[in-house]
Design a protein around this motif. Structure first.
Motif: not given
Ligand SMILES: Cc1cc2nc3c(=O)[nH]c(=O)nc-3n(C[C@H](O)[C@H](O)[C@H](O)COP(=O)(O)OP(=O)(O)OC[C@H]3O[C@@H](n4cnc5c(N)ncnc54)[C@H](O)[C@@H]3O)c2cc1C
Length: 279
Positions: A264-271, A96-101, A113-125
């Motif tokens: 999001w917070r550097r080094g923290v999953a599911d901020h 479960v993660r937070t994104y923007t409509p 919905v637009q997803f950043v591919l930031h690397g490791e993280g279940p939503a990005s993957e």
């Molecule tokens: C109100 C709100 C709206 C948001 N809208 C969007 C959106 O529209 N699109 C979008 O892509 N994101 C959006 N985000 C951010 C998104 O929720 C986080 O990036 C989330 O952590 C991604 O989940 P994950 O499973 O990929 O990574 P996680 O499992 O949460 O984190 C894994 C690792 O990746 C790192 N990480 C997480 N996000 C980033 C990042 N962006 N860049 C670099 N490293 C990162 C973490 O620090 C951690 O070390 C939004 C957040 C909030 C609070």
């Protein structure tokens, strides 16, 4: 069945105008289009169910996405009860993660919905491998917009994760507004076309240090012509957001003019999805 009150809901809060935490039941949707907007930003369009509530979504509002774990065709969904979410036993919890409509097409009943591919993280993957026909669930939208959109001067800053939210804000600002917008991305390929009725000046900043998340935005805030009557909206990495918030408060910008969000917070999953930096 287990009750869990701690998982993120669909919050309001200081930066989004309050309103408490509502728990709209998530609904299953199907991916109907996937497009790579930039090397690190994937547009996912979904349809299904009743998406009509997104017609009234405030700018910079948010949703929860419920993603299946690898090997699952559809995410496990919780039952919403007055006591909290109840998760079925013996089924894997979804990511479960937070994104923007980003945009809603009422005629087509589709939501982007637009997803950043930031690397490791279940939503990005998940977004890295998403295909048309995949199933996910979405909850929301949540968050009202506290700031007055007709405030004449705006200073807006965000990183890649905030590009969709900044897009919704630029869509909503009226022509009478002057907006200075600072966007920090990895490099020139990550820039995106954005439009607005407002008189918006968009400054793209490319990270000089690939790991220096927010550094360019902090410098832009230090240099920025931000007055007490400027409405500020910032969303980026949580520590960088706090630096920006602190330096603007120290310069006399009132807290009431600041909407600051750690996305999001550097080094923290599911901020947590309700980090406004007002701690
Ligand atoms: C109100 C709100 C709206 C948001 N809208 C969007 C959106 O529209 N699109 C979008 O892509 N994101 C959006 N985000 C951010 C998104 O929720 C986080 O990036 C989330 O952590 C991604 O989940 P994950 O499973 O990929 O990574 P996680 O499992 O949460 O984190 C894994 C690792 O990746 C790192 N990480 C997480 N996000 C980033 C990042 N962006 N860049 C670099 N490293 C990162 C973490 O620090 C951690 O070390 C939004 C957040 C909030 C609070």
């Amino acid at each position: 069945m287990r009750v869990n009150n701690e998982l993120p809901g669909v919050p309001g809060g200081p930066g989004s105008g309050g309103g408490g935490r509502r728990r709209l039941p998530p609904q299953l949707v199907e991916v109907v289009a996937v497009a790579r907007l930039t090397p690190r930003l994937v547009s996912v369009t979904v349809s299904g169910g009743d998406l009509s509530r997104f017609g009234e979504a405030a700018p910079t509002s948010h949703i929860e996405v419920f993603l299946p774990v690898p090997g699952q065709a559809a995410p496990t969904l919780p039952i919403i009860t007055p006591e909290g979410r109840v998760w079925p036993d013996n089924e894997p919890r979804p990511t479960v993660r937070t994104y923007t409509p980003r945009s809603f097409d009422r005629a087509a009943n589709t939501l982007e919905v637009q997803f950043v591919l930031h690397g490791e993280g279940p939503a990005s993957e998940w977004a890295q491998r998403v295909q048309v026909g995949d199933t996910l669930a979405i909850g929301g939208p949540g968050g009202r917009f506290a700031a007055d959109l007709s405030t004449p001067r705006w200073w807006i800053a965000g990183d890649e994760s905030a590009l969709p939210a900044v897009g919704t804000l630029l869509d909503a600002l009226p022509a009478s507004v002057q907006a200075e917008v600072h966007l920090e991305v990895a490099g020139p390929d990550d820039e995106l076309a954005l439009s607005s009725a407002a008189k918006a000046t968009i400054h793209w900043h490319h990270r000089r240090d690939p790991q220096g998340f927010g550094v360019e935005l902090i410098e832009a805030a230090e240099r920025g012509a931000i007055n007490p009557d400027t409405q500020v909206w910032v969303a980026c990495e949580a520590s960088a957001m706090r630096r920006i918030r602190r330096l603007l408060l120290d310069r006399g910008v009132p807290g009431a003019s600041l909407v600051t969000r750690g996305y999001w917070r550097r080094g923290v999953a599911d901020h947590p999805d309700h980090d406004y930096g007002d701690d």
